[in-house]
Write a protein that holds these residues in place. Structure first.
Motif, PDB file in Angstrom:
ATOM      1  N   LEU A 113      47.125  19.102  58.725  1.00  0.00           N
ATOM      2  CA  LEU A 113      46.726  19.672  57.435  1.00  0.00           C
ATOM      3  C   LEU A 113      46.709  18.641  56.316  1.00  0.00           C
ATOM      4  O   LEU A 113      46.112  18.878  55.253  1.00  0.00           O
ATOM      5  N   LEU A 114      47.347  17.489  56.536  1.00  0.00           N
ATOM      6  CA  LEU A 114      47.271  16.429  55.523  1.00  0.00           C
ATOM      7  C   LEU A 114      45.898  15.772  55.495  1.00  0.00           C
ATOM      8  O   LEU A 114      45.567  15.092  54.524  1.00  0.00           O
ATOM      9  N   GLY A 115      45.107  15.944  56.548  1.00  0.00           N
ATOM     10  CA  GLY A 115      43.765  15.358  56.573  1.00  0.00           C
ATOM     11  C   GLY A 115      42.897  15.817  55.411  1.00  0.00           C
ATOM     12  O   GLY A 115      42.342  14.984  54.666  1.00  0.00           O
ATOM     13  N   PRO A 116      42.766  17.143  55.189  1.00  0.00           N
ATOM     14  CA  PRO A 116      42.018  17.591  54.016  1.00  0.00           C
ATOM     15  C   PRO A 116      42.661  17.153  52.702  1.00  0.00           C
ATOM     16  O   PRO A 116      41.959  16.712  51.773  1.00  0.00           O
ATOM     17  N   TYR A 117      43.976  17.263  52.601  1.00  0.00           N
ATOM     18  CA  TYR A 117      44.637  16.944  51.336  1.00  0.00           C
ATOM     19  C   TYR A 117      44.467  15.481  50.956  1.00  0.00           C
ATOM     20  O   TYR A 117      44.193  15.157  49.799  1.00  0.00           O
ATOM     21  N   PHE A 118      44.608  14.574  51.917  1.00  0.00           N
ATOM     22  CA  PHE A 118      44.444  13.152  51.623  1.00  0.00           C
ATOM     23  C   PHE A 118      42.988  12.700  51.696  1.00  0.00           C
ATOM     24  O   PHE A 118      42.699  11.507  51.576  1.00  0.00           O
ATOM     25  N   ASN A 119      42.080  13.656  51.903  1.00  0.00           N
ATOM     26  CA  ASN A 119      40.650  13.391  51.804  1.00  0.00           C
ATOM     27  C   ASN A 119      40.200  12.322  52.796  1.00  0.00           C
ATOM     28  O   ASN A 119      39.414  11.424  52.456  1.00  0.00           O
ATOM     29  N   VAL A 120      40.669  12.422  54.042  1.00  0.00           N
ATOM     30  CA  VAL A 120      40.292  11.428  55.047  1.00  0.00           C
ATOM     31  C   VAL A 120      39.335  11.998  56.086  1.00  0.00           C
ATOM     32  O   VAL A 120      39.018  11.325  57.074  1.00  0.00           O
ATOM     33  N   ILE A 121      38.871  13.220  55.877  1.00  0.00           N
ATOM     34  CA  ILE A 121      37.790  13.786  56.682  1.00  0.00           C
ATOM     35  C   ILE A 121      36.763  14.372  55.732  1.00  0.00           C
ATOM     36  O   ILE A 121      37.052  14.643  54.564  1.00  0.00           O
ATOM     37  N   ASP A 122      35.530  14.544  56.223  1.00  0.00           N
ATOM     38  CA  ASP A 122      34.457  15.007  55.336  1.00  0.00           C
ATOM     39  C   ASP A 122      34.646  16.489  54.997  1.00  0.00           C
ATOM     40  O   ASP A 122      35.472  17.195  55.587  1.00  0.00           O
TER      41      ASP A 122
ATOM     42  N   ASN B 294      44.784  10.505  43.155  1.00  0.00           N
ATOM     43  CA  ASN B 294      44.162   9.777  44.242  1.00  0.00           C
ATOM     44  C   ASN B 294      44.916   8.459  44.360  1.00  0.00           C
ATOM     45  O   ASN B 294      45.961   8.262  43.728  1.00  0.00           O
ATOM     46  N   VAL B 295      44.440   7.534  45.143  1.00  0.00           N
ATOM     47  CA  VAL B 295      45.191   6.301  45.346  1.00  0.00           C
ATOM     48  C   VAL B 295      45.369   5.532  44.044  1.00  0.00           C
ATOM     49  O   VAL B 295      46.431   4.953  43.788  1.00  0.00           O
ATOM     50  N   TRP B 296      44.394   5.590  43.160  1.00  0.00           N
ATOM     51  CA  TRP B 296      44.322   4.636  42.051  1.00  0.00           C
ATOM     52  C   TRP B 296      44.761   5.192  40.703  1.00  0.00           C
ATOM     53  O   TRP B 296      45.109   4.430  39.811  1.00  0.00           O
ATOM     54  N   ASN B 297      44.752   6.506  40.525  1.00  0.00           N
ATOM     55  CA  ASN B 297      44.995   7.076  39.195  1.00  0.00           C
ATOM     56  C   ASN B 297      45.578   8.480  39.283  1.00  0.00           C
ATOM     57  O   ASN B 297      45.477   9.150  40.309  1.00  0.00           O
ATOM     58  N   ILE B 298      46.136   8.910  38.140  1.00  0.00           N
ATOM     59  CA  ILE B 298      46.460  10.319  37.917  1.00  0.00           C
ATOM     60  C   ILE B 298      45.280  10.944  37.195  1.00  0.00           C
ATOM     61  O   ILE B 298      44.723  10.353  36.251  1.00  0.00           O
ATOM     62  N   SER B 299      44.895  12.137  37.613  1.00  0.00           N
ATOM     63  CA  SER B 299      43.830  12.852  36.915  1.00  0.00           C
ATOM     64  C   SER B 299      44.212  14.315  36.768  1.00  0.00           C
ATOM     65  O   SER B 299      45.134  14.799  37.432  1.00  0.00           O
ATOM     66  N   LEU B 300      43.499  15.012  35.903  1.00  0.00           N
ATOM     67  CA  LEU B 300      43.793  16.411  35.597  1.00  0.00           C
ATOM     68  C   LEU B 300      42.569  17.273  35.894  1.00  0.00           C
ATOM     69  O   LEU B 300      41.462  16.978  35.427  1.00  0.00           O
ATOM     70  N   SER B 301      42.769  18.308  36.677  1.00  0.00           N
ATOM     71  CA  SER B 301      41.740  19.333  36.895  1.00  0.00           C
ATOM     72  C   SER B 301      42.395  20.680  36.610  1.00  0.00           C
ATOM     73  O   SER B 301      42.770  21.414  37.520  1.00  0.00           O
ATOM     74  N   PRO B 302      42.575  21.013  35.336  1.00  0.00           N
ATOM     75  CA  PRO B 302      43.448  22.128  34.946  1.00  0.00           C
ATOM     76  C   PRO B 302      43.004  23.475  35.507  1.00  0.00           C
ATOM     77  O   PRO B 302      41.819  23.756  35.667  1.00  0.00           O
ATOM     78  N   TYR B 303      44.012  24.302  35.764  1.00  0.00           N
ATOM     79  CA  TYR B 303      43.787  25.628  36.322  1.00  0.00           C
ATOM     80  C   TYR B 303      44.734  26.600  35.635  1.00  0.00           C
ATOM     81  O   TYR B 303      45.928  26.319  35.476  1.00  0.00           O
ATOM     82  N   ILE B 304      44.198  27.729  35.212  1.00  0.00           N
ATOM     83  CA  ILE B 304      45.001  28.811  34.644  1.00  0.00           C
ATOM     84  C   ILE B 304      44.872  30.016  35.556  1.00  0.00           C
ATOM     85  O   ILE B 304      43.774  30.361  35.995  1.00  0.00           O
ATOM     86  N   LEU B 305      46.001  30.639  35.869  1.00  0.00           N
ATOM     87  CA  LEU B 305      45.968  31.823  36.727  1.00  0.00           C
ATOM     88  C   LEU B 305      45.052  32.876  36.125  1.00  0.00           C
ATOM     89  O   LEU B 305      44.938  33.000  34.897  1.00  0.00           O
ATOM     90  N   GLN B 306      44.434  33.675  36.989  1.00  0.00           N
ATOM     91  CA  GLN B 306      43.392  34.607  36.562  1.00  0.00           C
ATOM     92  C   GLN B 306      43.840  35.545  35.443  1.00  0.00           C
ATOM     93  O   GLN B 306      43.082  35.835  34.529  1.00  0.00           O
TER      94      GLN B 306
END
Length: 881
Positions: A572-581, A722-734
């Protein structure tokens, strides 16, 4: 595009709103500080009752397993009973009072017993049945009431001294004045750490001050431990320290139960050591509604230790235990915030933080994180590192100290420890072998610490050890660019060497993180580009060799070359670490949902559950994996649940991930599930054929269960690395209006506040000043806050880059976005932006890029992707719209 006047009006309105919110935050901070100040001036019993009430859980179920503890002592109980099954002491060495002869049935072995006689009634054992209880990760309060009595048993733990407090109250409910007699019986033999040798003889002493009993073990394997029990409440009428029949109550005759006389007030002479016990009888005439109040201070020190710890505790135990509880509450409620708005999710944030605060114990002169309050009284590097992947978001000091502790226990070859503990006559270090996953997590944690702290001095100190870990693990790479290991997946049992998905996935990420660390430190070894190329080749081979189109899953191979058709959680780490398409990500998550998900309790660690049939083939040590649905043979583990939630997020399914986290991973969710109880556990039984065991929890207060919960919630709310930076993709519960969380950015703990609706960022400010980039530049100075409003974007902003983002500026009059990126020559960087307009031209160091753009549009918002190859260490990219 907005008209200029409308845009100016909107911008002024947003700035005004931000200023109002900033003023409100200052006021709230002042009020919070004032409340804390007032609380600190109150008496110990009245400190922060609202915070304690916010954290505690009331439970009336019959089968709860309970563990709570403090820095020096931890306890374990079973079946919702107040009677102790185990006491773990961490000072002066790790020892435990523990009589169990079979780990899997340890609930049947108790070490603390209570007896009660009311008036002329019969003597009876109490606590053998379940009690209702109030629980926090740092204390527990049991209660049971009938027409004759109310029994209360509480356990508290000291902050500075090596002791705990057992508080027993018996209230007269009869309506008449009547004598009450209470018998307490504590088994006083010890089991040693790691070797589990049962030390059954000691000599004892008695002191009238506090009716204190001292049990002395002149034995190096125990660290020459001295168990002490002293009374700070009602004084006993009699006592004994000799277990005359060598057995525990309920199994054989017992002096108190079988005799009408007082206990014999007997001590065991040093010259003739014998089996010890600490037993007291308390007697009191109680008027209606009055209490017999017993307070036993139970602790351990070294025989002959000069410190006058018992006399100190008799005067100060309440302040010391209050100090511990207040310290935990401060770490939970005042040092950082993580708020979704959902009560169940937010309560479990506090619970998880309390676990991180309480699961830390004394070891060789230091208080260090350990897995449980009472079980596993060892230091495990793995557990610390997984937990700190969450803690790095809000507690840099903790992570820095833990990393220094790890390298402080490395060997002369700079190989990090796997475990550290007391065994027999000495402290022992187990070092991580070349295929030990600790090497990978060490690199990942160090990289995350660097991204959040910018602490290059610390990473310079760590760098030689990180380099060693990388090169140690490379010993397991074969010519096919896959990583081989003898363990089936993530655990440390079994032996059948073959290519492993989990290890290969971890290796890819660890190598890339090491490349990032090296680049940041300007440590560019000759093989840096080669390492990056290796990681890319490994990623190709992972899909080529270990992806199975029939199973739609990442699989392993056995030593004989045959395919291992088990579904393991490590994949399950494959999708999370983005190492498969993307297509494989979706299929893998769908397969995990079909094969591994139990919708009531969580993710099986493996399917099918047949390890009991493969003992010889996989070279297990007997049935150490467990029967089907138990332990490593299909049990439900917290990191499996976390990996599944993270995999859902990786394919854009945040709502499903949120629902899963709330139902499966929160304390409330665990309570309201089969055989549920308050817990963030090590594992749950998934055997549906046994309704009495299905869903039962083992080790209910587990360190990295708390860590993984916080880690998932941070990612749910939009913190990405990701490997190089911290980024934000904010999410608020519905059903919520906002979210907020503390986050370490470039070495400062700031508050991120998210409002609005949608998946894109409409506006963003840093310390009240407009600034819009979802990727956090390495040079960005943030003192207090980042505020984000979701909605339709009105200007372009960066969402991802695979080089270090140094600077990010947007020139509105000419519609040009300028970014400055750091890597090394030859490094290929993928860049992604969101924009209300199509890009017109992209310039790299002033030269236009001719091709390679991918532009997609959704409701007039453009998702723009392109790649550049670094010609030099620092590249300037300009995007004109």
């Amino acid at each position: 595009m907005h008209k200029t006047s409308s845009l100016n009006f909107w911008t002024q309105s947003v700035r005004s709103a931000f200023r109002r919110r900033a003023a409100e935050r200052v006021l709230n901070l002042f009020l919070a500080s004032f409340i804390i100040l007032i609380s600190s001036c109150q008496s110990p019993q009245n400190k922060a009752p609202n915070l304690q009430d916010a954290l505690k859980v009331d439970f009336t179920g019959e089968h709860a397993q309970i563990e709570v503890g403090g820095p020096y002592v931890g306890i374990e109980m079973h079946n919702s009973s107040p009677l102790l099954n185990r006491i773990s002491f961490y000072y002066p060495r790790a020892n435990s009072i523990d009589l169990n002869e079979d780990y899997w049935t340890r609930e049947n072995y108790r070490v603390f017993f209570l007896g009660l006689k009311i008036g002329d009634g019969p003597k009876q054992w109490i606590g053998l049945e379940s009690f209702k209880f109030e629980l926090t990760p740092y204390t527990v309060h049991f209660t049971k009431t009938d027409s004759q009595k109310t029994i209360e048993v509480q356990y508290h733990f000291c902050n500075d001294k090596p002791a705990m407090v057992a508080r027993i109250n018996i209230t007269n409910n009869t309506g008449t004045s009547i004598p009450f007699e209470l018998y307490t019986h504590l088994e006083a033999t010890l089991k040693t750490s790691h070797s589990y040798v049962h030390k059954t003889v000691a000599w004892t002493a008695y002191n009238d001050s506090g009716a204190a009993i001292y049990v002395n073990f002149d034995d190096d394997e125990t660290g020459n431990a001295q168990l002490f029990v002293a009374n700070a409440g009602e004084m006993p009428q009699s006592y004994t320290t000799r277990n005359s029949n060598g057995s525990v109550p309920l199994k054989d005759k017992n002096w108190w139960m079988d005799s009408s006389s007082d206990l014999p007030r007997e001590v065991i002479p040093k010259e003739y050591p014998d089996r010890p016990v600490v037993a007291y009888v308390y007697q009191k005439q109680l008027a209606p509604g009055k209490k017999l109040h017993v307070e036993q201070i139970i602790g351990m020190r070294e025989v002959g230790e000069i410190s006058n710890v018992v006399s100190y505790l008799l005067k100060n135990y309440q302040q010391d235990s209050d100090k511990y509880e207040q310290n935990v509450l401060n770490k939970v409620f005042t040092q950082s915030v993580l708020k979704t708005g959902d009560p169940a999710l937010d309560h479990s944030v506090g619970w998880a933080k309390a676990i991180l605060a309480t699961n830390a114990h004394y070891l060789d002169g230091h208080i260090v994180p350990m897995p449980c309050p009472a079980e596993y009284n060892f230091y495990f590097t793995h557990d610390v590192q997984l937990t700190d992947l969450a803690a790095v978001q809000f507690d840099l000091d903790r992570v820095r100290n833990d990393l220094l502790y790890i390298i402080g226990h490395a060997n002369e070859d700079k190989i990090i420890p796997h475990a550290y503990y007391w065994k027999d006559h000495r402290y022992v270090t187990e070092y991580a072998e070349s295929d030990n996953w600790n090497h990978f997590w060490f690199v990942l944690l160090s990289a995350s610490y660097l991204r959040h702290s910018g602490d290059t001095a610390m990473l310079t100190t760590l760098y030689p050890y990180l380099s060693t870990s990388i090169h140690e693990t490379l010993k397991n790479k074969r010519d096919d660019d896959l990583f081989y290991a003898y363990r089936p997946d993530w655990w440390d049992i079994g032996r059948s060497t073959g290519p492993r998905s989990y290890m290969t996935i971890m290796a890819i990420r660890a190598i890339r993180d090491f490349v990032y660390i090296s680049t940041t430190l300007n440590q560019i070894p000759d093989d840096l580009k080669g390492l990056e190329t290796l990681a890319a080749n490994m990623q190709v081979q992972l899909s080529k060799r270990l992806w199975d189109d029939d199973l739609n899953y990442l699989i392993n191979y056995f030593e004989d070359g045959s395919m291992d058709r088990h579904h393991y959680i490590g994949s399950l780490l494959g999708p999370y670490f983005n190492v498969i398409d993307k297509e494989k990500k979706v299929k893998l998550v769908e397969t995990a949902t079909a094969k591994l998900l139990d919708e009531k309790i969580g993710i099986y660690n493996v399917f099918p559950m047949d390890f009991h049939l493969l003992i010889d083939f996989l070279k297990f040590n007997g049935n150490e994996a467990g029967q089907p649905g138990y332990y490593a043979n299909g049990g439900v583990w917290p990191h499996g649940n976390a990996m599944y939630a993270l995999a859902l997020m990786s394919i854009g399914e945040k709502e499903k991930a949120c629902e899963f986290i709330k139902k499966i991973m929160t304390v409330d969710g665990v309570i309201h599930s089969p055989n549920g109880q308050p817990a963030m556990y090590e594992y749950r039984v998934s055997d549906k054929s046994n309704s009495a065991m299905y869903g039962r929890v083992d080790k209910p207060q587990f360190l990295w269960a708390g860590g993984w919960y916080l880690y998932c919630l941070y990612h749910l709310l939009g913190v990405n690395e990701n490997v190089w930076n911290i980024s934000l993709s904010p999410y608020i519960l519905q059903d919520q209006q906002d979210a907020q969380f503390s986050l370490n950015i470039n070495g400062r703990l700031i508050t991120v506040i998210v409002t609005g609706k949608g998946t894109h960022i409409r506006d963003m400010s840093v310390d009240g000043k407009p600034y819009l980039s979802a990727v956090i530049p390495q040079t960005l100075s943030v003192n207090k806050s980042i505020e984000i409003v979701l909605g339709t974007p009105h200007q372009p902003y960066l969402t991802a880059t695979e080089s270090i983002l140094l600077k990010h500026t947007y020139n509105e009059p000419v519609r040009q976005l300028d970014v400055e990126l750091k890597a090394f020559p030859g490094h290929k960087n993928a860049i992604q932006l969101i924009s209300p307009w199509k890009p017109q031209v992209v310039l790299q160091n002033g030269e236009a890029l001719e091709s390679g753009f991918i532009v997609s549009s959704n409701n007039g918002i453009y998702d723009i992707k392109f790649s550049v190859t670094h010609q030099q260490s620092v590249e300037s990219i300009a995007i004109q719209f």
